[in-house]
Every structure is written in structure tokens, then in C-alpha cells.
Scaffold this motif. Structure first.
Motif, PDB file in Angstrom:
ATOM      1  N   ALA A  59       9.396  -4.114  -5.720  1.00 20.31           N
ATOM      2  CA  ALA A  59       8.556  -4.780  -4.717  1.00 20.31           C
ATOM      3  C   ALA A  59       7.730  -5.910  -5.316  1.00 20.31           C
ATOM      4  O   ALA A  59       7.020  -6.617  -4.587  1.00 20.31           O
ATOM      5  N   GLY A  60       7.805  -6.088  -6.647  1.00 19.83           N
ATOM      6  CA  GLY A  60       7.042  -7.142  -7.293  1.00 19.83           C
ATOM      7  C   GLY A  60       5.565  -6.854  -7.395  1.00 19.83           C
ATOM      8  O   GLY A  60       4.748  -7.777  -7.477  1.00 19.83           O
ATOM      9  N   LEU A  61       5.214  -5.554  -7.397  1.00 22.21           N
ATOM     10  CA  LEU A  61       3.801  -5.155  -7.449  1.00 22.21           C
ATOM     11  C   LEU A  61       3.492  -4.642  -8.855  1.00 22.21           C
ATOM     12  O   LEU A  61       3.787  -3.491  -9.195  1.00 22.21           O
ATOM     13  N   LEU A  72       0.835  -1.197   0.000  1.00 20.38           N
ATOM     14  CA  LEU A  72       0.000   0.000   0.000  1.00 20.38           C
ATOM     15  C   LEU A  72       0.872   1.250   0.000  1.00 20.38           C
ATOM     16  O   LEU A  72       0.544   2.254  -0.653  1.00 20.38           O
ATOM     17  N   ALA A  73       2.003   1.221   0.700  1.00 20.53           N
ATOM     18  CA  ALA A  73       2.917   2.365   0.713  1.00 20.53           C
ATOM     19  C   ALA A  73       3.440   2.637  -0.693  1.00 20.53           C
ATOM     20  O   ALA A  73       3.561   3.795  -1.124  1.00 20.53           O
ATOM     21  N   VAL A  74       3.747   1.590  -1.440  1.00 23.58           N
ATOM     22  CA  VAL A  74       4.228   1.752  -2.817  1.00 23.58           C
ATOM     23  C   VAL A  74       3.148   2.425  -3.662  1.00 23.58           C
ATOM     24  O   VAL A  74       3.434   3.337  -4.453  1.00 23.58           O
ATOM     25  N   GLU A  75       1.895   1.984  -3.530  1.00 23.25           N
ATOM     26  CA  GLU A  75       0.803   2.588  -4.304  1.00 23.25           C
ATOM     27  C   GLU A  75       0.626   4.061  -3.930  1.00 23.25           C
ATOM     28  O   GLU A  75       0.353   4.906  -4.797  1.00 23.25           O
ATOM     29  N   LEU A  76       0.792   4.381  -2.655  1.00 29.54           N
ATOM     30  CA  LEU A  76       0.621   5.769  -2.223  1.00 29.54           C
ATOM     31  C   LEU A  76       1.739   6.657  -2.764  1.00 29.54           C
ATOM     32  O   LEU A  76       1.509   7.829  -3.092  1.00 29.54           O
TER      33      LEU A  76
END
Length: 991
Positions: free
Chosen positions: A604-606, A571-575
Motif C-alpha cells: 500500500a506504500g505505507l 487506517l485499515a492497514v494499520e489496524l
């Protein structure tokens, strides 16, 4: 005898082959090569380097199109001054009449060439016994010349055919030899082995009927060893030909999913295609087709039929181990039954130890023929075998059999497991289907299902639907679940569903407010675990977007703080991706922020946050007019999406469209059209029609082709997708502008506005472009209008200018939204309005003002780099310069515009250049590439209005060869169309 086919009943052309049951379409589709091979090898149409034979066997499965090819061969032979006769074998079981097809042929000869028939009958009286209506009963006897001695019959019939062929070559066709009696087969053997002057023989049969014990199987092998005998195997149609056949049978626009479904089920068989198209609405195997298919089972023994029924329940294919576990047969009996089914061409065996139906539709027909109780029992046997581990299978197989056996607990758990397995291997569409099945079973269960978290399943289903690009369906599923929540449902359940709904609403066009939905979710989740609240805050920040950038940034930072304090890495990556677009200090470094966010997500593999960051990076470059860089990033999005099976999720799908838009502006129209071609794929409907709309914008709007029905069909989707409405509406406006028809253009504009405003907002940016195009249409029409008509148009033009002005005012505070494309349309709006005033003589501008405005429009188009718009601006500039007396300047602008128009194949632009009196600079004789004699012949026929097919027939060359010659002629004459080529040729004295 006339040059006709022979038979007991005749059509207008007097041929028996047209008396067989009528085909759904008379067009020969996908068989040009086979017809060419038959015609060449039989010597009907001479072809250099092709070996001529005296007989051809035409083999193919039932329904593959043997009769249609033979009908085309008949027409070819008649056109080449051949005679054609045909005889048919009939399925009369064990009571078939000997020599039946030859009796049919004899009857026709006697009717059409009585003199020839009488002469041969006098020489061979025994032949009279084969006349229709005079066939002897098997109990009768005869003697002397009247006896049906085989040698007499063979010689007599050979003499008959030879006598008929004296005046003109003769083509003899015998259809359906798989039903031929022994006497007919022996007669054919005689004719194959004995050359007859001027006679060619074609025999057709069903290859799928020739099981190992079929008497014709051995006979065909013997015939193929004879000199002068060859065989043509008709294979299933290619996918492109199936598509052409479907379009011929059902004119109009079908969805790609419908095409793919028909192509997959029909497997290239034209008869199957025709039947499936006729039953497209029901989804069932049509009764007539089922009857034809099930005939294959009639020759099987009962044990083999039982095994075949089990295979039909298994699905597309089944392993030997699973069959053994489900059937009650011992190993030897099962293997014997399977061998019989394979030899009878009902099943096919693979090296991997699996079995499948030779035709998938046969499997469907067998399954449909089962009794309801029989189906349930067999599915239950599969559930038992898979569930107990007696056979290896997938969760998807277990779920399918459990659903059809009405074993709901097993079906629900297996469907959920199958959905997770599909997501793990990049199959979101399949996963969504499994989750939807599980939800349906839960919702329709007579007893409550308490061991499954239905709310979590709904959210997981929505995620899969969004990943598959089916966002409207995700919204529908979430809304339905919210509607069924009890009033006392926990806030966490309702808040999570609202969060998921708001996230989905952000990805689709809707009248509902994602921001309000997300805000409600945040309020409900304030006391929930940090993970739930942080997700809701993230979606709320996304919903606020750039319109309320400060508020969005504050919400996103709150969510980021929660995520980092609670180790919510993904979620931090998306933010971080969200914040990259909200940083007020980024300025020219905004692109670096998006790239950094994408790389962080990749590490992060996202995959989904990475795609989102790259998409916005591409949009940033696109909005700045960096079309090459934007294209590279869009391609990166598309490429990366394929890794995760997310090709149709919203960001990659829209990247594909935007890449096509960039290519269109760069003048690479063919590349754009090809990029948006979804042939053979199964896209979500919203993207299929959006892509098709842009293709029509190119083909109709820019190139001037006519596909009016296609645009009418697209209107069905205007109310649900704003971009489809804008794109298709632009095509309608541009089509009206080419006429010009200002009333039609204005109506299309108003319809687009009425469709888009409820979905977006009143002053959407594309409204500036649309209004400008309509003003340009009024300007083009003004020169041909009366003073009253011009005055009447004034109110409409004023309204359009006001609408465009309000768009400009609306975006004035947003610097990021006013890129080079926006400025190009602002300049074009001013220039088109001045042109209207000038041509309508309504407060006309001075010449310098008008020229300056169009110079500015040209310069702004050049700045953005839009090849079509540069060409448009130069065409209009050329007209203005010519009108104000600057002939030299007009010619420069027109020549540049013409060069671009030819490259784009933009018919409307070329027509406008002609209308304003612009012609290319005179070309010296040395500059004109010389036409070859063949090109000269073809050019003369083109000038007469002949099609490529008609030219090919007249010159005895293939249609493809004609197409190549026509392309060469257009290039040599520098002509954009056949009409222009004819005009140039007449002007230069070439024809």
C-alpha cells in the motif's frame, strides 16, 4: 649558545614562539602527519626514503594552527639537540621596519652567544645597525661599512647563521611572512637560494591573505621553483580531530548536536573551534573571532562590501540570479564586485552559478555586523524578489526572509509550504522546524490569523516531530494547544488533538495515561465523521495493548469495520498490524501475522505501518531468543526507514538499540558499540543518550573501563526515559560489582527503581535482572566481611530477593513475557542467592545444591545464547567447583570462561578468575609464539608502565606503530591487558 629559541622575551624554556598569545590547549591535535613531514624533510628526524630540503614554507588560513605546528617542530628540534631561533613579522601597515624578524634573531644571538655575535659583527660592522634599539631613522645617512648595503646585510646575516650552526644544527623560523616588508622578503629570497651548512629555514604565512595583488604571492611562486625549497599546506582539521579538540577544550560529555554545530561552523579551523567552544552557550560569533574575520572586508571597495553584505543576508549560498534581482547594480558592476570578493578569498563561486562565503563564520560575522534596519530592508528585498517571481527560490528561503522582514502572512504560508515540501522528500526534522515557526508566528501575531487551521497545523507538526524522533516535543506542542482551546471549542477539534496526544504518549515514557486520553478522545468523536472516530478507536486499541488484550481486540475490530466501510485504506492497514499482535489463536504463527501485516503495508506504500509491523516481528523473535533472526529483522527496519527519511522515528531508532542489545548478547561487542555511534549525525537527544548508555554498559559494565563522569552525566536523563535509567543504572551496578561495593550497587539499584516506577510500573521486568546483579555483588563482598557486616547485609539481600520475587509473580500470568532471557535471570537469581548464603554463612546450602544451581544458571544462559552471561555463570561455577574440591571441573569451567572473557575483553571477569585462584593450563615453550627483538623492546617498556606515546618517543617510531606492536604482543602472550602481558612476561622470563 644554549639550545633555545631566540626572542626578546622568554618563557621558562627561553623561546620566543611561546611568547605569542597562548593557545587554549597545548596538545597538538590532528597534525601528527604534518609535524612528521616537516621534521623528516628538514632532517631533524631521520626518515628513510624522505627527501631532505633546506627550507620549508608553511601555508594555511588564519587560525588553522601554523604557530602550534611550529611550536611542536621547535620542541622536536630541541629534543634532537638542534638550536632554534625565531623572528616575527608584524602588521605595521606601510610603516614596517625593514628586516624586523632578522633584527629580532640578531638580538637573541647577541644575548645568548655574545662571543659568536661579536666575532661576526667585527667582520661585518654593518650588521650592528640591525640590533634591536639601534635601528636608524630613515632620514639618517651612513657611509662605508656602516651603510645598510643589501649585499653586505645578506652576507653578514648568512655568516651569522653559519657561525651559530657550528656547534649544533640550527632551525630558523620566520612567522607571518604575509606581513613581511620588501627587505625581509628579499633577505628570505637570498637565504632560500644559498645553502647554509647546518641551517634549516621555515617560513610561515597566511594563504587566505595572498590575494592576486599581494606582493608575497609572486614571491612564493618564485621560491617554489628553487631547489631545496618545499611547501606544506596546512588544511582544516578532519572531523574526528575537531571532536578531539573540542573534548580537550571542554572535558565532559557534549551532545552530538553540539559537536556537529561546532564542527559545521568551524569548518576544521582550530582557532574557530576554540572560540566557538568558549561561546557555546550564546550561539553568537564571539567578538574576538568576529574582529578577526571582518578584517577580510577591510581591503574591499565599498561596492564589493555592499554585495558581500547582501550575500550574508541570503544565507549559506545564493544564486547569481537572486543576487541580481535583489541588488540595484547593473550586470557589469555586480560581476566586478563578485570577482573582487572571490579574489580576496571572501566568497567562493561554484560551477552551479552560486556564491557562498569561504568561511561560513565570516558570513555570520558580516550578518551580525549589519544594522537592524539594514537587515530588515534587505530581507524585504529578498521577499519581494522571490514573491514576485523575479528570481527562483524555495519556500524555505521565502519563509526565512519573510520572518526576518516581519512579513507574517507570507512567512506563515511559506513556512507551511516548506514543511510539506520537506516531508515529501523525507525530511521530517526540517518539516517540524518549519511548522513550529508557523505556529510561533500565529501565536505571537497581534491580529488573529483566520485563514489558517491552527489545530490541523498543530497535528501536522506533531506528526513531523514524531517522525523525526522528537516525541517529547510533540507531546509538549499538543498539550500547549489543548491548554489554549476555549471551553466552547468544537468536540471534533478537542477530540483530534487528544487522539494525537494519546498516540504520542504511547511512544514515550510518561506519568500520564495514554489509555485514558484515548478513551476521552473516542467519547468526544462519537458523533464526528467516521475517519476521525476510526482513528481515535485505533489509538485507543493501541493504548490498551496486551495488558487488556480482549478489550483492545474489540476496539480494534470496531475501528477496522469503520475503516473498511468508509474506504479508509491506510487506517485499515494499520489496524491489521495492531490485530496481528492481539490474535489469541496465533500461537506459534504470530510471526507470520506480523510479516503479513508488513507486506500489506508495503504494497500500500505505507512506510510507517510497515516499520511498526517489522519492529514487533523483530521483538517477537528477540523475546523467543532467536537472536540471529531478530537481528535480521531489526536491520530490515533500519534499512526501510532510510527509504522514507524516518531513521530517527521511534521504531527504527529502537530497532537500532535492540540490534545492539542482540549483538551484545552474541558477544559481538565492538559491532554493538559501532552501531550505536552517532558521530556526525544529529539524533534526537533521547536516543543519543540511550545509545550512549548502552555503549557505557559495554565499556564500563562488561569491559571494566572507567568513565565515571559519563555515567554521572547520564543520570540527567533517568527521570525522562526509563530505558536510559535501566541501561546506565546497570552499568553503575556492574561497576560496583567489580570492586565489589554492595552499598554502591544497592544505591544505584534504588535510584533506578525510583526513576523508572513513575514512568512504567512498579514491577518492571528489568528489576529482576538489577536485583540479581546486586545480590551477586553482596555475595562477592561477603567473603571479605565480618560476621556483623554479613548479618547487616541480610536485610538488604532479603529485600532484593523479595523485589525480584514480586517481578516473577507479576509476570506469571503472561506466558509471552517469560522467554529464555527471563528464565535465565530467574535461574541466576536463585544461584546468586545461594552463593551469598554460602559465602556469608547465613543458612548455607549444601555443596550439591549450590553446584546444581550454578549448573542451571549456566544451562539457562546457554539456552538463551548470551555470551557474556554464559561467561559470568561459568566464572561463578568455577569458583564454586574449586571451593567444593572439584578441581578438574573448576578448570574446565574456568578455561571456557577465560576464552570468552578474552574474546570479550572483559576485564572484570578476568580479574575474578584471578581472584578465585584460577590460572590457564601451563603453556609449553613450543606453544608460545616468539617475540621479535622490537616486540621485546616494547614489552620491556610496557612493563615499566610507559604509554604508547612515550615508547614511540624513546624508540623514535610513531605512536601508531607502537600500538600495532603492542597488539601483536598481547595476542602472542594471550593477554587481555598490558598489565597481564607484563605479568606473563616476567613469569616466563621474557623480561
Amino acid at each position: 649558545m644554549t639550545r633555545t629559541a631566540i626572542g626578546p622575551q622568554m618563557s621558562e624554556q627561553q623561546d620566543t614562539m611561546s611568547c605569542v598569545p597562548a593557545l587554549r590547549t597545548t596538545d597538538l591535535i590532528g597534525r601528527d602527519a604534518e609535524l612528521e613531514e616537516l621534521s623528516s624533510q628538514l632532517g631533524i628526524r631521520a626518515s628513510e626514503g624522505v627527501r631532505t630540503v633546506r627550507a620549508m614554507l608553511v601555508a594555511g588560513d588564519a587560525g588553522v594552527g601554523k604557530t602550534r605546528v611550529l611550536m611542536a617542530l621547535r620542541d622536536t628540534a630541541l629534543a634532537a639537540d638542534w638550536q632554534v631561533v625565531a623572528g616575527h613579522c608584524l602588521d605595521l601597515a606601510d610603516s614596517s621596519l625593514p628586516y624586523l624578524p632578522f633584527s629580532e634573531i640578531l638580538g637573541r644571538v647577541m644575548a645568548d652567544m655574545p662571543d659568536v655575535a661579536a666575532r661576526v659583527l667585527e667582520q661585518h660592522p654593518t650588521l650592528a645597525r640591525l640590533q634591536p634599539g639601534r635601528r636608524i631613522r630613515s632620514s639618517e645617512t651612513a657611509s662605508g661599512d656602516q651603510a645598510l648595503d643589501r649585499g653586505n646585510v645578506y652576507d653578514a646575516f648568512a655568516d651569522l647563521l653559519t657561525a651559530v650552526a657550528v656547534d649544533a644544527p640550527l632551525l630558523v623560523v620566520v612567522e607571518d611572512a604575509h606581513w613581511a616588508d620588501e627587505s625581509t622578503r628579499d633577505m628570505l629570497s637570498f637565504l632560500f637560494s644559498r645553502p647554509l651548512p647546518g641551517v634549516a629555514l621555515v617560513v610561515s604565512y597566511r594563504a587566505d591573505d595572498l590575494h592576486r595583488r599581494h606582493p608575497l604571492r609572486r614571491q612564493v611562486a618564485e621560491w617554489m621553483r628553487l631547489r631545496g625549497v618545499d611547501r606544506l599546506q596546512l588544511e582544516p582539521l578532519a572531523d574526528d580531530d575537531v571532536r578531539r579538540l573540542v573534548r580537550a577544550l571542554r572535558p565532559g560529555t557534549l551532545s552530538e548536536a553540539e559537536y556537529v554545530s561546532i564542527a559545521d561552523r568551524a569548518e576544521g579551523n582550530p582557532f574557530f573551534v576554540e572560540e566557538l567552544v568558549g561561546a557555546a552557550r550564546s550561539g553568537q560569533v564571539p567578538g574576538e573571532l568576529a574582529d578577526v574575520l571582518l578584517v577580510h572586508l577591510d581591503r574591499l571597495d565599498e561596492t564589493t562590501r555592499r554585495v558581500v553584505r547582501i550575500v550574508s543576508v541570503a544565507g549559506r549560498q545564493v544564486s547569481h540570479g537572486l543576487l541580481a534581482a535583489v541588488s540595484d547594480l547593473d550586470a557589469t558592476a555586480l560581476e566586478t564586485a563578485l570577482r573582487s570578493a572571490v579574489e580576496a578569498h571572501v566568497l567562493v563561486a561554484s560551477r552551479g552559478g552560486t556564491y557562498a562565503f569561504r568561511h561560513a563564520l565570516l558570513g555570520e560575522a558580516v550578518y551580525d555586523d549589519l544594522l537592524p534596519g539594514e537587515r530588515v530592508r534587505l530581507h524585504a528585498d529578498f521577499v519581494s524578489a522571490l514573491g514576485e517571481g523575479r528570481a527562483v527560490g524555495t519556500a524555505a528561503e521565502l519563509a526565512q526572509h519573510a520572518r526576518r522582514a516581519d512579513d507574517r502572512p507570507v512567512a506563515i504560508r511559506a513556512s507551511m509550504e516548506a514543511g510539506e515540501e520537506a516531508l515529501a522528500v523525507g525530511g521530517p526534522s526540517e518539516a517540524a522546524t518549519h511548522f513550529l515557526d508557523a505556529l510561533e508566528l500565529i501565536d505571537t501575531s497581534r491580529t488573529p490569523v483566520t485563514d489558517v487551521d491552527a489545530q490541523a497545523l498543530v497535528r501536522r507538526c506533531a506528526e513531523a516531530l514524531i517522525a523525526a524522533g522528537r516525541v517529547p516535543k510533540a507531546v509538549k506542542v499538543l498539550r500547549a494547544r489543548l491548554a489554549t482551546l476555549p471551553a466552547d471549542a468544537p468536540d471534533a477539534d478537542r477530540g483530534q488533538l487528544l487522539t494525537a496526544l494519546a498516540s504520542a504518549l504511547l511512544l514515550t515514557d510518561t506519568t500520564e495515561s495514554p489509555s485514558a486520553t484515548a478513551a476521552e478522545a473516542v467519547d468526544l468523536l462519537r458523533g464526528s465523521p467516521p475517519k476521525l472516530l476510526a482513528r481515535a478507536l485505533f489509538v485507543h486499541a493501541e493504548s490498551l495493548g496486551n495488558w487488556r488484550a480482549d478489550d483492545a481486540r474489540a476496539v480494534a475490530l470496531e475501528a477496522l469495520d469503520l475503516a473498511e466501510r468508509n474506504d479508509l485504506t491506510s487506517l485499515a492497514v494499520e489496524l491489521h498490524t495492531t490485530l496481528a499482535g492481539l490474535d489469541p489463536t496465533s500461537g506459534e504463527d504470530a510471526g507470520a501475522g506480523w510479516r503479513s501485516a508488513a507486506e500489506r503495508a508495503r504494497r500500500a506504500g505505507l512506510i510507517e505501518p510497515e516499520l511498526r509491523a517489522l519492529y514487533f516481528l523483530g521483538r517477537l523473535h528477540h523475546d523467543r531468543g532467536d537472536l540471529d533472526v531478530a537481528g535480521e529483522v531489526y536491520r530490515e527496519v533500519i534499512s526501510r526507514s532510510e527509504v522514507g527519511g524516518l531513521a530517527w522515528s521511534p521504531y527504527p531508532a529502537e530497532s537500532r538499540l535492540l540490534l545492539a542489545v542482540a549483538l551484545t548478547h552474541q558477544g559481538r561487542l565492538d559491532e554493538a558499540v559501532d552501531l550505536l555511534d552517532v558521530t556526525g549525525q544529529d539524533p534526537p537527544m533521547v536516543y543519543e543518550w540511550l545509545f550512549f548508555a548502552h555503549q557505557m554498559l559495554i565499556m564500563i559494565g562488561l569491559r571494566g573501563d572507567t568513565h565515571s563522569k559519563a555515567l554521572e552525566r547520564l543520570r540527567e536523563f533517568w527521570g525522562t526515559d526509563g530505558l536510559t535509567a535501566i541501561t546506565a543504572g546497570s552499568a553503575e551496578v556492574m561497576r560496583a560489582a567489580a570492586v565489589p561495593d554492595p552499598a554502591q550497587a544497592l544505591a544505584a539499584y534504588d535510584d533506578v527503581v525510583a526513576s523508572v516506577v513513575p514512568l512504567w510500573h512498579e514491577w518492571f521486568q528489568a528489576r529482576l535482572r538489577l536485583a540479581t546483579l546486586v545480590v551477586g555483588t553482596f555475595a562477592s563482598a561477603a567473603a571479605h566481611q565480618s560476621a556483623d557486616e554479613r548479618e547487616s547485609a541480610r536485610a538488604d539481600v532479603d529485600r532484593l530477593m523479595s523485589d525480584a520475587g514480586k517481578v516473577i509473580d507479576f509476570y506469571a500470568p503472561y506466558d509471552a513475557s517469560r522467554g529464555p532471557e527471563y528464565r535465565m535471570w530467574v535461574a541466576r537469581r536463585a544461584a546468586e542467592h545461594l552463593r551469598w548464603r554460602w559465602l556469608a554463612q547465613v543458612d548455607p546450602p549444601v555443596a550439591d545444591e549450590l553446584v546444581e544451581a550454578w549448573r542451571a544458571a549456566e544451562e539457562s544462559a546457554l539456552t538463551y545464547g548470551s555470551v557474556p552471561e554464559i561467561a559470568h555463570a561459568r566464572v561463578r561455577l568455577a569458583g564454586v567447583l574449586r571451593a567444593v574440591g572439584d578441581a578438574a571441573g573448576a578448570r574446565v569451567a574456568a578455561d571456557l570462561a577465560r576464552e570468552a572473557a578474552h574474546a570479550l575483553r572483559a576485564g572484570p571477569l578476568l580479574a575474578e578468575l584471578t581472584a578465585i585462584g584460577s590460572a590457564p593450563a601451563p603453556t609449553t615453550a613450543s606453544e608460545v609464539a616468539a617475540l621479535t627483538p622490537r616486540e621485546g623492546e616494547i614489552l620491556a617498556l610496557v612493563a615499566e608502565g610507559r604509554s604508547n606515546g612515550e615508547i614511540g618517543k624513546q624508540l623514535f617510531i610513531s605512536t601508531k606503530t607502537v600500538s600495532v606492536h603492542v597488539s601483536n604482543v598481547l595476542a602472542k602472550l594471550d593477554a587481555a591487558s598490558r598489565t597481564e602481558a607484563a605479568a606473563i612476561a616476567r613469569r616466563r622470563g621474557l623480561i
